[in-house]
Design an enzyme around this catalytic site. Structure first.
Site, PDB file in Angstrom:
ATOM      1  N   GLU A 171       0.789  -1.234   0.000  1.00  0.00           N
ATOM      2  CA  GLU A 171       0.000   0.000   0.000  1.00  0.00           C
ATOM      3  C   GLU A 171       0.823   1.287   0.000  1.00  0.00           C
ATOM      4  O   GLU A 171       0.767   2.071   0.969  1.00  0.00           O
ATOM      5  CB  GLU A 171      -0.951   0.000   1.203  1.00  0.00           C
ATOM      6  CG  GLU A 171      -1.911  -1.155   1.209  1.00  0.00           C
ATOM      7  CD  GLU A 171      -2.919  -1.091   2.368  1.00  0.00           C
ATOM      8  OE1 GLU A 171      -2.660  -0.382   3.354  1.00  0.00           O
ATOM      9  OE2 GLU A 171      -3.962  -1.742   2.272  1.00  0.00           O
ATOM     10  N   GLU A 353      -5.460  -8.761   0.945  1.00  0.00           N
ATOM     11  CA  GLU A 353      -6.095  -8.454   2.234  1.00  0.00           C
ATOM     12  C   GLU A 353      -7.567  -8.145   2.022  1.00  0.00           C
ATOM     13  O   GLU A 353      -7.927  -7.463   1.049  1.00  0.00           O
ATOM     14  CB  GLU A 353      -5.500  -7.195   2.897  1.00  0.00           C
ATOM     15  CG  GLU A 353      -4.102  -7.325   3.409  1.00  0.00           C
ATOM     16  CD  GLU A 353      -3.600  -6.028   4.056  1.00  0.00           C
ATOM     17  OE1 GLU A 353      -4.413  -5.220   4.564  1.00  0.00           O
ATOM     18  OE2 GLU A 353      -2.377  -5.829   4.029  1.00  0.00           O
TER      19      GLU A 353
HETATM   20  C1  GBH Z   1      -4.529  -2.262   5.715  1.00  0.00           C
HETATM   21  O1  GBH Z   1      -4.578  -0.930   5.298  1.00  0.00           O
HETATM   22  C2  GBH Z   1      -3.115  -2.592   6.181  1.00  0.00           C
HETATM   23  O2  GBH Z   1      -2.354  -3.149   5.125  1.00  0.00           O
HETATM   24  C3  GBH Z   1      -3.094  -3.499   7.380  1.00  0.00           C
HETATM   25  O3  GBH Z   1      -1.793  -3.523   7.916  1.00  0.00           O
HETATM   26  C4  GBH Z   1      -4.128  -3.056   8.383  1.00  0.00           C
HETATM   27  O4  GBH Z   1      -4.079  -3.804   9.566  1.00  0.00           O
HETATM   28  C5  GBH Z   1      -5.479  -3.189   7.742  1.00  0.00           C
HETATM   29  O5  GBH Z   1      -5.543  -2.357   6.624  1.00  0.00           O
HETATM   30  C6  GBH Z   1      -6.645  -2.775   8.625  1.00  0.00           C
HETATM   31  O6  GBH Z   1      -6.654  -1.401   8.831  1.00  0.00           O
HETATM   32  O7  GBH Z   1      -8.489   5.096  11.448  1.00  0.00           O
HETATM   33  O8  GBH Z   1      -9.434   6.989  10.295  1.00  0.00           O
HETATM   34  O9  GBH Z   1      -7.069   6.950  10.840  1.00  0.00           O
HETATM   35  C7  GBH Z   1      -5.844  -0.479   4.860  1.00  0.00           C
HETATM   36  C8  GBH Z   1      -5.860   1.013   4.734  1.00  0.00           C
HETATM   37  C9  GBH Z   1      -5.130   2.762   6.140  1.00  0.00           C
HETATM   38  C10 GBH Z   1      -7.354   2.057   6.224  1.00  0.00           C
HETATM   39  C11 GBH Z   1      -5.299   3.486   7.450  1.00  0.00           C
HETATM   40  C12 GBH Z   1      -7.529   2.760   7.547  1.00  0.00           C
HETATM   41  C13 GBH Z   1      -6.790   4.555   8.952  1.00  0.00           C
HETATM   42  C14 GBH Z   1      -7.974   5.474   8.907  1.00  0.00           C
HETATM   43  N1  GBH Z   1      -6.008   1.640   6.039  1.00  0.00           N
HETATM   44  N2  GBH Z   1      -6.666   3.903   7.634  1.00  0.00           N
HETATM   45  S1  GBH Z   1      -8.249   6.182  10.470  1.00  0.00           S
END
Ligand code: GBH
Length: 446
Positions: A171, A353
């Site tokens: 990502e 994922e």
């Molecule tokens: C994935 O990213 C990751 O590859 C993985 O490591 C992670 O555990 C999984 O998602 C679950 O999140 O909470 O409003 O700050 C997915 C993209 C990027 C989506 C970070 C959520 C945080 C938003 N993610 N984002 S917030």
């Protein structure tokens, strides 16, 4: 008399390998063991206010010590494929230079045991844990990072020849957005100029890794990127909504897909902050796009949520929201994106994922929300395959409850419950359900 509701059975195509995914910093713990160097996440977690519960991945699910028992969990599930990531600071504690043999041995043993168990090893080279020593040299902002990553990739592909599929950078979009634009993830920067450079250097590093892999002469293994794809839908039929959705699609998707798979960046205006766009353009040198678009064997895709875009570019909620807060549950989004990627790029696809966290108050013995989610997304995958999309594998996120980055341990994403004080593992109802699906290769839709 009660009537049985009509159900529909979906058979999963034989070519679809079913598996689970994890990442190093989220499960391994043992951050000081066997000569591991520090990473940007060790640093970031130490900054007050960055992690919701002030925790870190220092212990996490202690997988570095309990990995053999965790392989038993994979065997119980019956998975055909296991996606894990390699911690760069375990291999090169300083990021470059001398290999740390103990770090490499950990993954050698892991890959060897997976093969013995008949589970296909799928390895991510980078899932966000950059060696801190490299951060001190500018990290992803320094163009040299592409060479550092290429050398690291060369070491991995030579030493771990039992890996079947390599994923380069997990990502890149999230690193740019959260690590450099919003500052909610390591290294916690809010700097559009840095974000523009980092975006290009991540793409370049990916290309250098693919080149290192090809140079290694590996015959049976395959390599691809791992992109977080967000299907974008207009909120309404207005021309403004449609235009805002086109721009969101650039920001979320084509900014990464196009350079890698077509060899050019899309038009940046309106999709990136002008400072980021300028920095990105200035970072591109002659020959870079040929490196970036080095042919890959498959496209790795992470799918969690769609985006619904209003006329002003705001993201709105249209579908049910999961306990993650940011995630809208829309299985049809997976079918849409798979069909689109197949149409636009024609590559085989690995779903790397897909998952959701438990709902507050839900018992780990009865995580019905996860069962419904996985069932509907597997059906969505099958629907895309029935339209000719070549999906090779599907990995549920994630095997174990783990360190969920800025959310710490406040969200539980595992098929297997982890009681962190005792490190006791207990498969959730969804784990038993997934094992049945893997065994029968069929889904029952309500
Ligand atoms: C994935 O990213 C990751 O590859 C993985 O490591 C992670 O555990 C999984 O998602 C679950 O999140 O909470 O409003 O700050 C997915 C993209 C990027 C989506 C970070 C959520 C945080 C938003 N993610 N984002 S917030």
């Amino acid at each position: 008399a009660p009537t049985t509701p009509a159900t529909r059975r979906v058979e999963l195509p034989a070519g679809l390998a079913l598996g689970v995914a994890t990442s190093a910093y989220q499960i391994e713990g043992a951050v000081g063991a066997d000569g591991r160097g520090r990473s940007i996440w060790d640093e970031f977690c130490a900054v007050p206010g960055k992690i919701d519960d002030s925790s870190s991945g220092a212990v996490a699910a202690d997988h570095y010590r309990r990995w053999e028992a965790d392989l038993d969990l994979l065997t119980e599930l019956g998975v055909a494929s296991y996606r894990f990531s390699i911690a760069w600071p375990r291999i090169f504690p300083q990021g470059t230079g001398t290999v740390n043999p103990k770090g490499l041995d950990f993954y050698r043993r892991l890959v060897g045991r997976l093969r013995e168990r008949g589970i296909s090893p799928v390895a991510t080279m980078y899932h966000w844990d950059l060696p801190q020593a490299l951060q001190q040299r500018g990290g992803w902002e320094n163009r040299d990072v592409a060479g550092w990553f290429g050398d690291y990739a060369e070491t991995l592909v030579k030493a771990l020849d039992g890996v079947d599929s390599w994923l380069t950078v997990n990502e890149p979009k999230i690193i740019v957005q959260q690590g450099y634009q919003r500052g909610w993830m390591a290294p916690g920067r809010r700097d559009e100029v840095a974000a523009g450079k980092v975006l290009h250097h991540l793409n370049l590093a990916h290309g250098r890794a693919v080149q290192a892999f090809r140079a290694s002469g590996s015959k049976q293994a395959r390599i691809g990127p791992c992109l977080a794809i967000t299907p974008c839908y207009p909120f309404d039929e207005s021309p403004e909504s449609r235009q805002a959705t086109r721009l969101a699609d650039v920001t979320e998707n084509t900014l990464y897909l196009e350079p890698l798979l077509k060899g050019s960046y899309p038009a940046l205006t309106g999709a990136l902050d002008p400072r980021a766009a300028g920095a990105l353009r200035a970072a591109v040198r002659d020959g870079d796009l040929a490196v970036i678009s080095e042919p890959v064997d498959f496209l790795g895709v992470n799918y969690y949520s769609p985006a619904v875009v209003d006329p002003t570019g705001e993201m709105l909620k249209r579908y049910p929201v999961s306990a993650a807060g940011w995630q809208q549950i829309h299985p049809g989004g997976l079918t849409d994106l798979l069909v689109r990627l197949h149409r636009d790029y024609g590559l085989e696809i690995v779903v790397a994922e897909n998952g959701l966290p438990d709902t507050a108050g839900e018992s780990p013995d009865a995580d019905e929300t996860r069962i419904g989610f996985l069932r509907d997304h597997l059906a969505a995958t099958q629907a895309a395959m029935s339209q000719g999309v070549k999906v090779r594998a599907y990995h549920a996120w994630t095997l174990l409850d783990d360190f969920e980055w800025a959310r710490g341990y406040t969200q539980r994403w595992g098929l297997v419950h982890v009681d962190f004080p005792s490190q006791r593992r207990t498969p959730k109802k969804s784990a038993r359900w997934y094992a049945d699906v893997i065994r029968t290769r069929s889904l029952e839709l309500g």
